[in-house]
Design a protein around this motif. Structure first.
Motif, mmCIF file in Angstrom:
data_model
loop_
_atom_site.group_PDB
_atom_site.id
_atom_site.type_symbol
_atom_site.label_atom_id
_atom_site.label_comp_id
_atom_site.label_asym_id
_atom_site.label_seq_id
_atom_site.Cartn_x
_atom_site.Cartn_y
_atom_site.Cartn_z
ATOM 1 N N LEU A 123 24.831 -7.137 61.723
ATOM 2 C CA LEU A 123 24.990 -6.659 60.353
ATOM 3 C C LEU A 123 24.839 -5.143 60.282
ATOM 4 O O LEU A 123 25.613 -4.463 59.591
ATOM 5 C CB LEU A 123 23.964 -7.340 59.446
ATOM 6 N N PHE A 126 28.068 -3.593 61.814
ATOM 7 C CA PHE A 126 29.217 -3.710 60.934
ATOM 8 C C PHE A 126 29.084 -2.798 59.713
ATOM 9 O O PHE A 126 30.057 -2.165 59.282
ATOM 10 C CB PHE A 126 29.386 -5.156 60.465
ATOM 11 N N ALA A 127 27.878 -2.732 59.145
ATOM 12 C CA ALA A 127 27.669 -1.949 57.928
ATOM 13 C C ALA A 127 27.724 -0.451 58.200
ATOM 14 O O ALA A 127 28.258 0.321 57.395
ATOM 15 C CB ALA A 127 26.329 -2.325 57.295
ATOM 16 N N GLY A 130 31.380 -0.255 61.144
ATOM 17 C CA GLY A 130 32.585 -1.057 61.030
ATOM 18 C C GLY A 130 32.623 -2.097 62.128
ATOM 19 O O GLY A 130 31.818 -2.080 63.057
ATOM 20 N N ARG A 131 33.554 -3.010 61.999
ATOM 21 C CA ARG A 131 33.681 -4.102 62.967
ATOM 22 C C ARG A 131 34.631 -3.694 64.078
ATOM 23 O O ARG A 131 35.744 -3.211 63.809
ATOM 24 C CB ARG A 131 34.193 -5.354 62.260
ATOM 25 N N ARG A 244 36.351 -0.784 58.930
ATOM 26 C CA ARG A 244 35.414 -1.143 57.869
ATOM 27 C C ARG A 244 36.033 -2.148 56.899
ATOM 28 O O ARG A 244 37.162 -1.971 56.448
ATOM 29 C CB ARG A 244 34.971 0.107 57.100
ATOM 30 N N PHE A 245 35.273 -3.185 56.602
ATOM 31 C CA PHE A 245 35.672 -4.202 55.643
ATOM 32 C C PHE A 245 34.794 -4.070 54.398
ATOM 33 O O PHE A 245 33.825 -3.305 54.377
ATOM 34 C CB PHE A 245 35.529 -5.599 56.246
ATOM 35 N N GLU A 249 32.982 -9.300 53.086
ATOM 36 C CA GLU A 249 33.606 -9.551 54.383
ATOM 37 C C GLU A 249 32.683 -9.113 55.522
ATOM 38 O O GLU A 249 32.627 -9.756 56.566
ATOM 39 C CB GLU A 249 34.935 -8.810 54.482
ATOM 40 N N THR A 250 31.956 -8.019 55.290
ATOM 41 C CA THR A 250 31.012 -7.543 56.295
ATOM 42 C C THR A 250 29.871 -8.535 56.465
ATOM 43 O O THR A 250 29.485 -8.887 57.586
ATOM 44 C CB THR A 250 30.447 -6.171 55.901
ATOM 45 N N SER A 254 29.507 -11.073 59.728
ATOM 46 C CA SER A 254 28.370 -11.002 60.643
ATOM 47 C C SER A 254 27.990 -12.397 61.124
ATOM 48 O O SER A 254 27.745 -12.616 62.323
ATOM 49 C CB SER A 254 27.169 -10.344 59.951
#
Length: 372
Positions: A123, A126-127, A130-131, A244-245, A249-250, A254
């Motif tokens: 998390l 991603f936050a 980005g993924r 980045r979503f 979605e983030t 996760s």
């Protein structure tokens, strides 16, 4: 003098990377054992020792309740020793004197803590960054100019295929498996547009059959998508790029990403059992440290990603019903719960010892395969 300084700097970076990898593994094992410890304390189990590391003691301190906290020499392990876990103990708070459901909760708490930490790291990654998504760095020009409109473009970041989100390369393989050269596949890609990128829907014509022998057969995937092969580097021109979503979605991604990591481990083990994949796809402690050090040294996001990857794999692997692992101990506890009496402790202990020896031998074997 300059060359000596550069060589020394390279050595220091290499040593630092290895230490970073060892730190990740030690942290994951410690968190795992802390899960057992916390559940044991909440359920009133008697704990004899909580150790960070294996081998000779470097530091030890006894608490008033008799618990010992220690730090040991070898940093690739650790343990939480419950009273009566390996031998009979008359104390009502010893491990085997507790109800089966309590023991099962304690056994499951270790893998759960690994998973929760891994989920938090995912998390954060991603936050903050980005993924990480597969990116086509360089695509072979289409033989037919008219087919260029149905090809990936250099720098395309692959977000979805056939309407399914892409988290791992294996997701791409699942979406395309069985397709033939000339078949079309629907992609969602982030494509260069001006100074930024735009999310576009693209229809891609496969340039080769998407027939995969196993999860390690990524070469067939990149050939099907027309990715250029770099003969000098002996690899395909693909990479990972962050995208980045939105918030939901983030958050949802996760969880989905963590499930995909665990699922990929199970699928890989399954393919090992069926003979579809070889032992070279696995790595022991030496290989794990080497690969972890290489990835973690690339930056903060790779550090978070590899730590989370190890955490999820450690959680899932420990839940497998393999002797010496938590999953096997849960199975023995369930058998006792159903039968109303345990499997003879000596028999169970011998099975766990044999399982530990086999796991150790397996780890050494796969490391040797990578070294020679």
């Amino acid at each position: 003098m300059t060359l000596c300084l550069l060589a020394a700097a390279d050595v220091l970076r290499a040593v630092g990377s290895v230490l970073l990898a060892v730190l990740i593994l030690l942290a994951m094992v410690t968190v795992h054992e802390f899960g057992h410890y916390t559940a044991g304390k909440l359920l009133h189990f008697k704990i004899e020792e909580f150790s960070v590391g294996f081998g000779p003691k470097l530091f030890s301190r006894a608490r008033k309740n008799g618990e010992i906290f220690s730090v040991r020499l070898l940093p690739l392990g650790g343990f939480c020793a419950f009273a009566g876990e390996d031998a009979e103990d008359a104390d009502p708070d010893s491990f085997h004197k507790k109800a089966p459901w309590r023991r099962i909760l304690v056994l499951l708490a270790g893998p759960l803590m690994n998973y929760l930490l891994a989920l938090l790291l995912i998390l954060c990654s991603f936050a903050c960054f980005g993924r990480l998504q597969p990116m086509a760095v360089e695509v072979e020009p289409a033989a037919d100019p008219a087919a260029a409109a149905y090809s990936l473009q250099d720098g395309d970041i692959l977000l979805a295929c056939e309407g399914k989100s892409i988290f791992l390369v294996s997701d791409l393989m699942d979406a395309l498996d069985g397709r033939r050269a000339g078949d079309r596949a629907a992609f969602t890609v982030a494509r260069a547009a001006g100074e930024g990128r735009a999310v576009v829907e693209a229809e891609i014509v496969l340039r080769a059959d998407a027939q995969f022998e196993n999860l390690a057969d990524t070469g067939a995937l990149w050939r099907a998508l027309g990715i250029r092969y770099d003969a000098q580097r002996e690899s395909y021109r693909v990479a990972s790029a962050p995208w980045r979503f939105g918030f939901w979605e983030t958050l949802g991604g996760s969880f989905a990403y963590s499930f995909r990591i665990g699922g990929t481990l199970l699928r890989t083990l399954g393919q090992l059992l069926t003979g579809d994949i070889g032992l070279s796809a696995f790595g022991g402690p030496v290989t794990t440290i080497r690969l972890t050090s290489q990835i973690a040294a690339r930056g903060v996001q790779p550090f978070l990603e590899i730590a989370a990857f190890i955490g999820v794999n450690l959680a899932v692997f420990n839940l497998l019903p393999i002797p010496a692992l938590d999953g096997s101990k849960v199975v023995f506890t369930l058998i006792e719960w159903v039968r109303g009496k345990p499997v003879p402790r000596k028999v169970e202990g011998a099975i766990h010892v044999a399982g530990f020896v086999l796991l150790l031998a397996f780890a050494v074997l796969v490391d040797l395969l990578h070294l020679f």
